[in-house]
Scaffold this active site. Structure first.
Site, PDB file in Angstrom:
ATOM      1  CD  GLU A 136      48.494 -20.195   1.611  1.00  0.00           C
ATOM      2  OE1 GLU A 136      49.553 -19.624   1.317  1.00  0.00           O
ATOM      3  OE2 GLU A 136      47.499 -20.204   0.844  1.00  0.00           O
ATOM      4  CG  ASP A 138      46.038 -22.074  -2.134  1.00  0.00           C
ATOM      5  OD1 ASP A 138      47.162 -21.649  -1.828  1.00  0.00           O
ATOM      6  OD2 ASP A 138      45.262 -21.470  -2.903  1.00  0.00           O
TER       7      ASP A 138
END
Ligand code: CA
Length: 646
Positions: free
Chosen positions: A362, A331
């Protein structure tokens, strides 16, 4: 004394290399070690329960080298709950163990655990053929969403739990017709299930009824412990561990891998176990004393600091080894530094079968972060600095195909912004053509996708852009058509395809994008749709089958780009390309010819020489061939057409 955490002196004196932090259990004794160089004194406190009752006993810990405090307690402590009382400058605060491997309800006390005791039967033989996944396709799923629907066919007490994954042969309403849950995923053709956060998170109160509570779980409490809300009993620290392993085992038995969504970039609250143990060490703080908040969650952890980097590396490896995890999704990876990410890759590579553990993340962050100068953030623009087996989500492809994730009416190539046609060849080539402001080393560094848990489902996004008044629960042919087109583009592009659970049956969240804490009824998979939109599911299955049997599409090496040649077309109307296959074992075709026809009208097109089989006409996708064709083909309106040559 003032501690300068980033100074050479601090590093020389206090960086600890041992891998024995936390509670190391033995039948005769358990050794506890805490890294806390700024502490004046630490006491270990033991408890009979994970949340209730007073401290059974206190054990003063001794300060050793490198800022490590230690105590060895005689006897069998299995199942004993514990905390540390840490004295810093005279202020005593109690915390769980950041290296804790088990915990009580809501995670404020850790638990000593004999991990062998948590292994389900057959765990030693548990296996997933990571290396054999030549056509990876990732399915992004939230544990509660998977089986909350009363129609899911899952027994009531397992709905929303880890154990829902252990039920095989489930069908819609138990009627024996349309398969659901794990049986459904088994026949879909995906290779990996990517689970939204499954480590212990804080936004669900495990001590209260869980039916009415929902959260995605991006709020870490105990990184090395499974979340308790998905266990049938959150109070006994063993249960969540055993049931998590049962889930993994069952997914592996169904032939799929398990990917964990890991959120090391921030903790649920700034006043976390990390902060109580070594104040201000684990977080980024601006020079003026304010806390860095690149996560938009109130704090940013400091991956570039030695002991947090070490924590991340060991934590990831622990999940891979103890829980047999096959991949990790990071994340807000843009908040981490590339050195940490590459070190994690190296550490995973050292494990048996570790080279085939997937890593992706990400490549962005919420806001600026106070990363130490000289460190390189793992942002998209720095993708070339990452190991070639660390991939990034590609937002350019995502937005080019169907429009911005942030603006509901903003259109992409297929739904009204034809000018984006100029970007589509780059999407196909996973942006390895150098036309972005970054340079992936190879297609293996790119995750190709149009939907994820964040923002609108693909179905809802298409509804917003196509209809003046979206009707999310209506079956609309024009929406279906573009859903098929988007999926066809993703699946005929390089990179690893990824999609949000239910995209393949037109999943709707009633137009809600940020549903992280919305009621379960909106979030859960509606298994009735798997039947109602069975034709769309079949279409996805066909596309996944094509990928499996045409390895040029799934090859991760850069050289594969040379086998793609684009026709000279008006890109706003039509993107067409030929792929020369690599004739890998198991390939069904030697060449593919792919056309994205972006017009509302049918059109005739000349085909490259030879005899072709139509595999996909934009309405259905039948890898055995819909019909033979030669010389020309009629392109269907708004379609992805795929032809194969044997
Ligand atoms: Ca929890």
């Amino acid at each position: 004394m003032k501690f300068l955490f980033d100074s050479k002196e601090f590093g020389a004196q206090y960086h600890y290399e041992g891998k024995d932090l936390g509670a190391v259990y033995g039948k005769e004794q358990t050794t506890f070690k805490v890294w806390a160089p700024t502490a004046k004194a630490i006491e270990l406190c033991t408890y009979p329960d994970g949340a209730q009752g007073a401290c059974l006993q206190k054990y003063p810990m001794e300060k050793q080298e490198h800022g490590v405090w230690s105590v060895c307690v005689e006897g069998d402590l299995e199942g004993t709950y514990y905390t540390y009382r840490i004295n810093i400058d005279g202020k005593i605060r109690e915390t769980q163990d950041i290296y804790g491997k088990a915990c009580g309800v809501n995670g404020s006390r850790s638990m000593v655990v004999d991990l062998k005791k948590t292994d389900p039967a057959g765990w030693q033989e548990d296996f997933f053929d990571r290396k054999g996944q030549t056509a990876p396709a990732i399915y992004e799923l939230h544990i509660k969403d998977f089986s909350s629907d009363p129609c899911s066919g899952i027994t009531k007490e397992h709905r929303g739990k880890y154990l829902a994954f252990t039920e095989t042969d489930t069908t819609l309403n138990g009627q024996g017709k349309t398969v659901t849950c794990l049986s459904y995923l088994k026949q879909l053709g995906i290779s990996h299930i990517h689970l939204l956060p499954t480590f212990d998170f804080a936004s669900v109160d495990e001590s209260k009824p869980l039916d009415d509570q929902f959260n995605w779980g991006y709020d870490p409490e105990n990184y090395n412990v499974p979340e308790g809300g998905y266990a049938t009993d959150a109070a006994d620290g063993h249960v969540r561990i055993r049931e998590f392993k049962q889930m993994v085992q069952s997914i592996h038995n169904a032939g799929m891998g398990v990917i964990m969504d890991v959120v090391y970039n921030h903790t649920y609250k700034a006043d976390s176990a990390f902060q109580k143990t070594v104040p201000d060490y684990y977080y980024r703080i601006w020079e003026d004393g304010t806390w860095s908040d690149g996560s938009c969650c109130g704090n940013d952890t400091a991956s570039e600091r030695y002991m947090f980097r070490k924590f991340m590396i060991e934590s990831v490896c622990y999940w891979a080894e103890e829980y047999h995890i096959d991949g990790f999704r990071f994340d807000l990876m843009g908040l981490h530094d590339v050195e940490t990410m590459n070190e994690i890759r190296k550490a995973l590579d050292m494990l048996p079968g570790g080279r085939d553990i997937l890593m992706y993340g990400e490549p962005w962050r919420g806001k600026e972060t106070a990363m130490r100068k000289g460190s390189i953030p793992a942002l998209k623009k720095n993708v070339a600095e990452l190991d070639q087996r660390i991939a990034i989500f590609n937002d350019d492809t995502r937005d080019a195909i169907k429009g911005s994730v942030f603006l509901e009416k903003d259109a992409g190539y297929i739904n009204g912004n034809e000018e984006l046609g100029i970007q589509i060849p780059s999407c196909v080539l996973a942006w390895c053509d150098g036309k972005g402001e970054y340079m992936p080393k190879n297609p293996g560094q790119i995750i190709t996708y149009v939907s994820a848990h964040d923002n609108f489902t693909l179905w809802d996004k298409l509804n917003f852009t196509l209809l003046d008044e979206p009707e999310f629960y209506q079956r609309k042919e024009e929406v279906l058509q573009l859903n098929r087109m988007a999926a066809g583009m993703v699946m005929t592009s390089l990179g690893t395809p990824f999609f949000q659970a239910g995209e393949e049956f037109g999943r709707t969240k009633n137009g809600i994008g940020d549903s992280y804490a919305t009621e379960s009824a909106i979030n859960q998979l509606d298994w009735k749709r798997a039947e109602e939109y069975g034709d769309l599911v079949e279409y996805y299955k066909g596309l996944l089958t094509i990928r499996k049997h045409f390895r040029a599409l799934t090859t991760k090496e850069r050289e594969i780009l040379e086998r793609f040649s684009f026709m000279d077309t008006n890109l706003q109307e039509t993107v067409a390309f030929h792929i020369q296959g690599i004739e890998a074992e198991g390939d069904w075709w030697k060449e593919l010819f792919v056309i994205y026809h972006n017009m509302e009208q049918k059109k005739e097109m000349e085909l490259p020489e030879g005899s072709w089989e139509l595999l996909c006409d934009g309405k259905s996708c039948v890898p055995g061939g819909l019909e033979p064709c030669r010389n020309t083909i009629i392109l269907n309106e708004k379609s992805v057409m795929i032809l194969g040559k044997k």
